[in-house]
Structures are given as structure tokens and as C-alpha cells.
Design a protein around this motif. Sequence first.
Motif, PDB file in Angstrom:
ATOM      1  N   GLN A  48       0.834  -1.198   0.000  1.00 29.11           N
ATOM      2  CA  GLN A  48       0.000   0.000   0.000  1.00 29.11           C
ATOM      3  C   GLN A  48       0.869   1.248   0.000  1.00 29.11           C
ATOM      4  N   ARG A  49       0.475   2.246  -0.776  1.00 31.97           N
ATOM      5  CA  ARG A  49       1.177   3.526  -0.811  1.00 31.97           C
ATOM      6  C   ARG A  49       0.289   4.561  -0.124  1.00 31.97           C
ATOM      7  N   LEU A  50       0.680   4.978   1.057  1.00 32.94           N
ATOM      8  CA  LEU A  50      -0.104   5.925   1.840  1.00 32.94           C
ATOM      9  C   LEU A  50       0.389   7.344   1.617  1.00 32.94           C
ATOM     10  N   SER A  51      -0.489   8.290   1.806  1.00 35.97           N
ATOM     11  CA  SER A  51      -0.103   9.696   1.744  1.00 35.97           C
ATOM     12  C   SER A  51      -0.540  10.382   3.034  1.00 35.97           C
ATOM     13  N   ILE A  52       0.280  11.326   3.463  1.00 38.59           N
ATOM     14  CA  ILE A  52       0.016  12.076   4.692  1.00 38.59           C
ATOM     15  C   ILE A  52      -0.143  13.540   4.317  1.00 38.59           C
ATOM     16  N   GLY A  53      -1.177  14.160   4.843  1.00 40.00           N
ATOM     17  CA  GLY A  53      -1.400  15.581   4.617  1.00 40.00           C
ATOM     18  C   GLY A  53      -1.930  16.239   5.870  1.00 40.00           C
ATOM     19  N   VAL A  54      -1.769  17.554   5.942  1.00 43.94           N
ATOM     20  CA  VAL A  54      -2.276  18.309   7.095  1.00 43.94           C
ATOM     21  C   VAL A  54      -3.341  19.265   6.592  1.00 43.94           C
ATOM     22  N   ASP A  55      -4.546  19.145   7.148  1.00 47.39           N
ATOM     23  CA  ASP A  55      -5.663  20.035   6.835  1.00 47.39           C
ATOM     24  C   ASP A  55      -5.846  21.001   7.990  1.00 47.39           C
ATOM     25  N   ARG A  56      -6.517  22.094   7.699  1.00 47.58           N
ATOM     26  CA  ARG A  56      -6.896  23.049   8.747  1.00 47.58           C
ATOM     27  C   ARG A  56      -8.389  22.917   8.971  1.00 47.58           C
ATOM     28  N   ARG A  57      -8.790  22.853  10.190  1.00 50.06           N
ATOM     29  CA  ARG A  57     -10.208  22.723  10.537  1.00 50.06           C
ATOM     30  C   ARG A  57     -10.670  23.996  11.230  1.00 50.06           C
ATOM     31  N   ARG A  58     -11.755  23.880  11.937  1.00 48.10           N
ATOM     32  CA  ARG A  58     -12.339  25.024  12.613  1.00 48.10           C
ATOM     33  C   ARG A  58     -11.310  25.743  13.489  1.00 48.10           C
ATOM     34  N   GLY A  64      -5.142   6.442   1.476  1.00 43.41           N
ATOM     35  CA  GLY A  64      -4.561   5.493   0.541  1.00 43.41           C
ATOM     36  C   GLY A  64      -4.657   4.051   0.973  1.00 43.41           C
ATOM     37  N   PHE A  65      -5.471   3.766   1.981  1.00 45.58           N
ATOM     38  CA  PHE A  65      -5.636   2.394   2.451  1.00 45.58           C
ATOM     39  C   PHE A  65      -6.515   1.615   1.489  1.00 45.58           C
ATOM     40  N   GLU A  66      -6.154   0.381   1.201  1.00 39.42           N
ATOM     41  CA  GLU A  66      -6.999  -0.492   0.395  1.00 39.42           C
ATOM     42  C   GLU A  66      -8.116  -1.002   1.302  1.00 39.42           C
ATOM     43  N   GLU A 116     -14.382   7.609   6.699  1.00 37.53           N
ATOM     44  CA  GLU A 116     -14.417   7.387   5.252  1.00 37.53           C
ATOM     45  C   GLU A 116     -13.142   6.737   4.713  1.00 37.53           C
ATOM     46  N   GLY A 117     -12.640   5.734   5.406  1.00 45.01           N
ATOM     47  CA  GLY A 117     -11.472   5.002   4.933  1.00 45.01           C
ATOM     48  C   GLY A 117     -10.152   5.712   5.116  1.00 45.01           C
ATOM     49  N   ARG A 118     -10.115   6.698   5.986  1.00 51.26           N
ATOM     50  CA  ARG A 118      -8.862   7.400   6.269  1.00 51.26           C
ATOM     51  C   ARG A 118      -8.748   7.648   7.764  1.00 51.26           C
ATOM     52  N   ILE A 119      -7.523   7.871   8.217  1.00 50.60           N
ATOM     53  CA  ILE A 119      -7.269   8.127   9.635  1.00 50.60           C
ATOM     54  C   ILE A 119      -6.984   9.614   9.807  1.00 50.60           C
ATOM     55  N   ALA A 155       6.203   6.398  12.343  1.00 48.64           N
ATOM     56  CA  ALA A 155       5.351   5.400  13.001  1.00 48.64           C
ATOM     57  C   ALA A 155       4.724   4.456  11.981  1.00 48.64           C
ATOM     58  N   LEU A 156       4.280   4.976  10.840  1.00 49.10           N
ATOM     59  CA  LEU A 156       3.691   4.130   9.801  1.00 49.10           C
ATOM     60  C   LEU A 156       4.738   3.207   9.183  1.00 49.10           C
ATOM     61  N   GLU A 157       5.930   3.704   8.961  1.00 45.31           N
ATOM     62  CA  GLU A 157       6.994   2.865   8.417  1.00 45.31           C
ATOM     63  C   GLU A 157       7.381   1.779   9.400  1.00 45.31           C
ATOM     64  N   ALA A 158       7.339   2.072  10.692  1.00 50.84           N
ATOM     65  CA  ALA A 158       7.623   1.056  11.711  1.00 50.84           C
ATOM     66  C   ALA A 158       6.546  -0.026  11.712  1.00 50.84           C
ATOM     67  N   GLU A 159       5.321   0.336  11.299  1.00 49.92           N
ATOM     68  CA  GLU A 159       4.227  -0.635  11.203  1.00 49.92           C
ATOM     69  C   GLU A 159       4.264  -1.419   9.897  1.00 49.92           C
ATOM     70  N   GLY A 160       5.199  -1.074   9.007  1.00 48.43           N
ATOM     71  CA  GLY A 160       5.367  -1.831   7.768  1.00 48.43           C
ATOM     72  C   GLY A 160       4.733  -1.213   6.540  1.00 48.43           C
ATOM     73  N   PHE A 161       4.290   0.035   6.603  1.00 54.50           N
ATOM     74  CA  PHE A 161       3.666   0.699   5.465  1.00 54.50           C
ATOM     75  C   PHE A 161       4.678   1.503   4.672  1.00 54.50           C
ATOM     76  N   SER A 162       4.411   1.716   3.396  1.00 49.98           N
ATOM     77  CA  SER A 162       5.192   2.609   2.551  1.00 49.98           C
ATOM     78  C   SER A 162       4.462   3.930   2.490  1.00 49.98           C
ATOM     79  N   VAL A 163       5.191   5.040   2.690  1.00 45.10           N
ATOM     80  CA  VAL A 163       4.583   6.353   2.715  1.00 45.10           C
ATOM     81  C   VAL A 163       5.191   7.200   1.608  1.00 45.10           C
ATOM     82  N   ASP A 164       4.326   7.805   0.763  1.00 48.67           N
ATOM     83  CA  ASP A 164       4.801   8.692  -0.307  1.00 48.67           C
ATOM     84  C   ASP A 164       5.386   9.944   0.282  1.00 48.67           C
ATOM     85  N   ALA A 165       6.323  10.496  -0.441  1.00 44.20           N
ATOM     86  CA  ALA A 165       7.003  11.719   0.016  1.00 44.20           C
ATOM     87  C   ALA A 165       6.139  12.935  -0.125  1.00 44.20           C
TER      88      ALA A 165
END
Length: 99
Positions: A26-36, A46-48, A73-76, A89-99
Motif C-alpha cells: 500500500q502507498r499511503l499519503s500524509i497531509g495536514v488540513d486546517r479545521r475550525r 490510501g488504504f486499500e 471514510e477510509g482514512r485516519i 510510526a507508519l513505516e515502523a508498522e510496515g507501510f510505505s509512505v509517499d514523500a
Amino acid sequence: MSNDLNSIAGLPDDLGIGDDLARAEQRLSIGVDRRRYGKPVTVVEGFEPGAVDLEELASTLKRRLAVGGTVTEGRIELQGAHDDRLRAALEAEGFSVDA
């Protein structure tokens, strides 16, 4: 030992290798959103569907990073901006993370 072979690895399910391979593929992506009120929320996508127990993974990440969060909705979603720490932390759990 069971005779049930994993469809991904072709090895016995008892070894748990199929789970590790499913995570690594799985190729995961990490992003930061702004909320209220401008509060940052780190989002992992990017989770299957069905390949990973998102509730369990979210719980592990929340404990490791000492933050609150949810699965939506299928995301954390984790409270705060945790790009670098979350990637490690995700790489330690065995996931691949996009840059």
C-alpha cells in the motif's frame, strides 16, 4: 500447522507474512488540513479497503503519538500536525509512505 495458504504470499497463514506484504504494497499519503479555528489535523489516506483494520491501526498510532483521532471514510485523522513522527510510526508498522 494449518494447510491454508495465503493468496498473496503462498505461505501458510499461520506465519502472518501475507499481512506484512499487504501493508508494504500500500502507498499511503500524509497531509495536514486546517479545521475550525485553524486547528491542524493530520490525515492518512490510501488504504486499500479491507486490507487493514483501520480502527486497530488508528488506536496504535494515537497511543504512539499521544494524540486524539478518528477513522472517517477510509482514512485516519489525527489531531495536530504530526507529519514526520507519523511517517516514522507508519513505516515502523510496515507501510510505505509517499514523500
